[in-house]
Design a protein around this motif. Structure first.
Motif, PDB file in Angstrom:
ATOM      1  N   PRO A   1       0.831  -1.213   0.000  1.00  0.00           N
ATOM      2  CA  PRO A   1       0.000   0.000   0.000  1.00  0.00           C
ATOM      3  C   PRO A   1       0.866   1.265   0.000  1.00  0.00           C
ATOM      4  CG  PRO A   1       0.101  -0.892   2.206  1.00  0.00           C
ATOM      5  CD  PRO A   1       0.839  -1.867   1.328  1.00  0.00           C
ATOM      6  N   LEU A   2       1.503   1.535  -1.128  1.00  0.00           N
ATOM      7  CA  LEU A   2       2.420   2.671  -1.207  1.00  0.00           C
ATOM      8  C   LEU A   2       1.684   4.002  -1.104  1.00  0.00           C
ATOM      9  CD1 LEU A   2       4.948   1.680  -4.042  1.00  0.00           C
ATOM     10  CD2 LEU A   2       5.268   1.550  -1.574  1.00  0.00           C
ATOM     11  N   ASN A   3       2.216   4.881  -0.286  1.00  0.00           N
ATOM     12  CA  ASN A   3       1.720   6.255  -0.220  1.00  0.00           C
ATOM     13  C   ASN A   3       2.448   7.165  -1.194  1.00  0.00           C
ATOM     14  OD1 ASN A   3       1.535   5.054   2.754  1.00  0.00           O
ATOM     15  ND2 ASN A   3      -0.177   6.452   2.447  1.00  0.00           N
ATOM     16  N   GLY A   4       3.598   6.714  -1.686  1.00  0.00           N
ATOM     17  CA  GLY A   4       4.341   7.523  -2.643  1.00  0.00           C
ATOM     18  C   GLY A   4       5.724   6.968  -2.868  1.00  0.00           C
ATOM     19  N   ILE A   5       6.407   7.527  -3.881  1.00  0.00           N
ATOM     20  CA  ILE A   5       7.784   7.133  -4.159  1.00  0.00           C
ATOM     21  C   ILE A   5       8.675   8.372  -4.222  1.00  0.00           C
ATOM     22  CG2 ILE A   5       7.014   5.109  -5.474  1.00  0.00           C
ATOM     23  CD1 ILE A   5       7.950   6.582  -8.014  1.00  0.00           C
ATOM     24  N   VAL A   6       9.933   8.147  -3.888  1.00  0.00           N
ATOM     25  CA  VAL A   6      10.978   9.164  -4.027  1.00  0.00           C
ATOM     26  C   VAL A   6      11.906   8.690  -5.135  1.00  0.00           C
ATOM     27  CG1 VAL A   6      12.933  10.292  -2.926  1.00  0.00           C
ATOM     28  CG2 VAL A   6      10.826   9.894  -1.620  1.00  0.00           C
ATOM     29  N   VAL A   7      12.117   9.520  -6.133  1.00  0.00           N
ATOM     30  CA  VAL A   7      12.928   9.157  -7.294  1.00  0.00           C
ATOM     31  C   VAL A   7      14.334   9.720  -7.122  1.00  0.00           C
ATOM     32  CG1 VAL A   7      13.151   9.291  -9.798  1.00  0.00           C
ATOM     33  CG2 VAL A   7      10.881   9.157  -8.765  1.00  0.00           C
ATOM     34  N   VAL A   8      15.339   8.862  -7.297  1.00  0.00           N
ATOM     35  CA  VAL A   8      16.736   9.270  -7.153  1.00  0.00           C
ATOM     36  C   VAL A   8      17.395   9.311  -8.524  1.00  0.00           C
ATOM     37  CG1 VAL A   8      18.961   8.775  -6.064  1.00  0.00           C
ATOM     38  CG2 VAL A   8      16.828   8.163  -4.892  1.00  0.00           C
ATOM     39  N   THR A   9      18.113  10.394  -8.777  1.00  0.00           N
ATOM     40  CA  THR A   9      18.826  10.539 -10.039  1.00  0.00           C
ATOM     41  C   THR A   9      20.199  11.154  -9.758  1.00  0.00           C
ATOM     42  OG1 THR A   9      18.709  11.444 -12.286  1.00  0.00           O
ATOM     43  CG2 THR A   9      17.889  12.836 -10.507  1.00  0.00           C
ATOM     44  N   SER A  10      20.992  11.285 -10.800  1.00  0.00           N
ATOM     45  CA  SER A  10      22.284  11.971 -10.725  1.00  0.00           C
ATOM     46  C   SER A  10      22.382  12.899 -11.934  1.00  0.00           C
ATOM     47  CB  SER A  10      23.440  10.963 -10.686  1.00  0.00           C
ATOM     48  OG  SER A  10      23.415  10.116 -11.814  1.00  0.00           O
ATOM     49  N   PRO A  11      23.375  13.775 -11.989  1.00  0.00           N
ATOM     50  CA  PRO A  11      23.366  14.821 -13.016  1.00  0.00           C
ATOM     51  C   PRO A  11      23.490  14.350 -14.463  1.00  0.00           C
ATOM     52  CG  PRO A  11      24.812  15.436 -11.204  1.00  0.00           C
ATOM     53  CD  PRO A  11      24.442  14.007 -10.994  1.00  0.00           C
ATOM     54  N   GLN A  12      24.027  13.160 -14.709  1.00  0.00           N
ATOM     55  CA  GLN A  12      24.246  12.747 -16.093  1.00  0.00           C
ATOM     56  C   GLN A  12      22.936  12.677 -16.869  1.00  0.00           C
ATOM     57  OE1 GLN A  12      25.185  11.029 -13.307  1.00  0.00           O
ATOM     58  NE2 GLN A  12      26.967   9.740 -13.747  1.00  0.00           N
ATOM     59  N   GLU A  13      22.982  13.062 -18.107  1.00  0.00           N
ATOM     60  CA  GLU A  13      21.812  13.010 -18.970  1.00  0.00           C
ATOM     61  C   GLU A  13      21.323  11.576 -19.121  1.00  0.00           C
ATOM     62  OE1 GLU A  13      18.632  13.906 -21.299  1.00  0.00           O
ATOM     63  OE2 GLU A  13      19.897  15.300 -20.164  1.00  0.00           O
ATOM     64  N   LEU A  14      22.250  10.608 -19.192  1.00  0.00           N
ATOM     65  CA  LEU A  14      21.850   9.205 -19.306  1.00  0.00           C
ATOM     66  C   LEU A  14      21.021   8.778 -18.111  1.00  0.00           C
ATOM     67  CD1 LEU A  14      21.963   6.413 -20.612  1.00  0.00           C
ATOM     68  CD2 LEU A  14      24.149   6.032 -19.449  1.00  0.00           C
ATOM     69  N   SER A  15      21.456   9.177 -16.916  1.00  0.00           N
ATOM     70  CA  SER A  15      20.711   8.828 -15.713  1.00  0.00           C
ATOM     71  C   SER A  15      19.308   9.422 -15.755  1.00  0.00           C
ATOM     72  CB  SER A  15      21.455   9.326 -14.479  1.00  0.00           C
ATOM     73  OG  SER A  15      20.681   9.116 -13.318  1.00  0.00           O
TER      74      SER A  15
END
Length: 275
Positions: free
Chosen positions: A170-184
């Motif tokens: 029962p997810l209330n939400g997600i946190v998305v993790v990225t890094s500066p590279q355009e590929l990421s």
């Protein structure tokens, strides 16, 4: 419905399957020992962006604000949460359930496959359905107790385990993790689209390894290139939760199992459901 089209609920290519008739897995109920108010998942479209570090820092930030928080390490084939917190003991059994192992300083309950293996470097060579089943058991067969937040550290990508968590917990939400590279950023957009397709709220984006701050002059050096986070967040319509630097001290503490000693202002401000 054509053979090549997919049901928007279960993503299966089956004739006659529509959102109204869909037989997708039901959300699993909490067991009798648990009272978990919010379930959050930390996701990324690819590996190598420091997703588990962000999970740990998010848990520390919440715990230091006085919230009861636990971590479910759902990255079954690449678990790293126990090492960061210096945990090696096996979970104890309570009746027909397992008790998560608590971190030494803040008492954060943690469950990970690495806590169940004879050796932490033993490989988990399982196919997708078995991996997904293990994650379900971390929800149904673990006595988490009363928590304000359970944070689920997902493996990278959009495979069986992330799909299982989004469908079954029962997810209330997600946190998305990225890094500066355009590929990421390109690959992370896949995770964002998956979450939206599954009707999971996206709380916001964290950019990790955004820059390195010179300890001598204080200059911020964008080692992985100039950040486009604000533009990307604007396009996706998502808030920026944190911008985290490359910090050798954090890496050192994580390697030593002393991440709870890390002092940071990250995730110290209310921005999550129920706060």
């Amino acid at each position: 419905m054509s053979k090549d089209s997919k049901c928007s609920s279960c993503q299966q290519k089956e004739d006659g399957c529509t959102p109204e008739k869909c037989q997708k897995p039901e959300v699993l109920p909490q067991n009798e020992y648990n009272n978990i108010k919010n379930v959050l998942a930390v996701v990324s479209g690819k590996g190598g962006v420091g997703k588990s570090s962000v999970t740990a820092l998010l848990a520390l930030g919440l715990a230091r604000q006085g919230y009861k928080v636990g971590i479910m390490d759902a990255d079954i084939t690449g678990p790293s949460i126990p090492r960061m917190f210096g945990l090696k003991q096996r979970p104890q059994q309570f009746e027909d359930k397992l008790l998560p192992v608590k971190s030494p300083d803040l008492g954060i309950p943690i469950m990970s496959i690495n806590l169940l293996l004879p050796n932490e470097d033993d490989p988990v060579i399982w196919r997708g359905p078995i991996l997904a089943g293990a994650v379900k058991q971390f929800w149904t067969d673990v006595a988490w107790g009363s928590l304000d937040y359970l944070i689920v550290d997902l493996p990278p990508g959009t495979g069986d385990v992330p799909l299982t968590v989004m469908q079954s917990l029962p997810l209330n939400g997600i946190v998305v993790v990225t890094s500066p590279q355009e590929l990421s950023r390109m690959v992370v957009r896949k995770a964002i689209k998956m979450a939206r397709h599954m009707s999971i709220p996206i709380i916001g984006i964290v950019e990790n390894m955004s820059y390195f701050k010179c300890p001598d002059c204080g200059k911020e050096v964008p080692i992985f290139g100039r950040s486009h986070l604000e533009d990307a967040a604007s396009v996706e319509g998502l808030p920026v939760l944190e911008v985290l630097p490359i910090d050798p001290h954090l890496a050192e503490l994580a390697d030593r199992g002393r991440i709870e000693d890390y002092q940071t202002a990250a995730f110290s401000q209310p921005f999550l459901p129920g706060m």
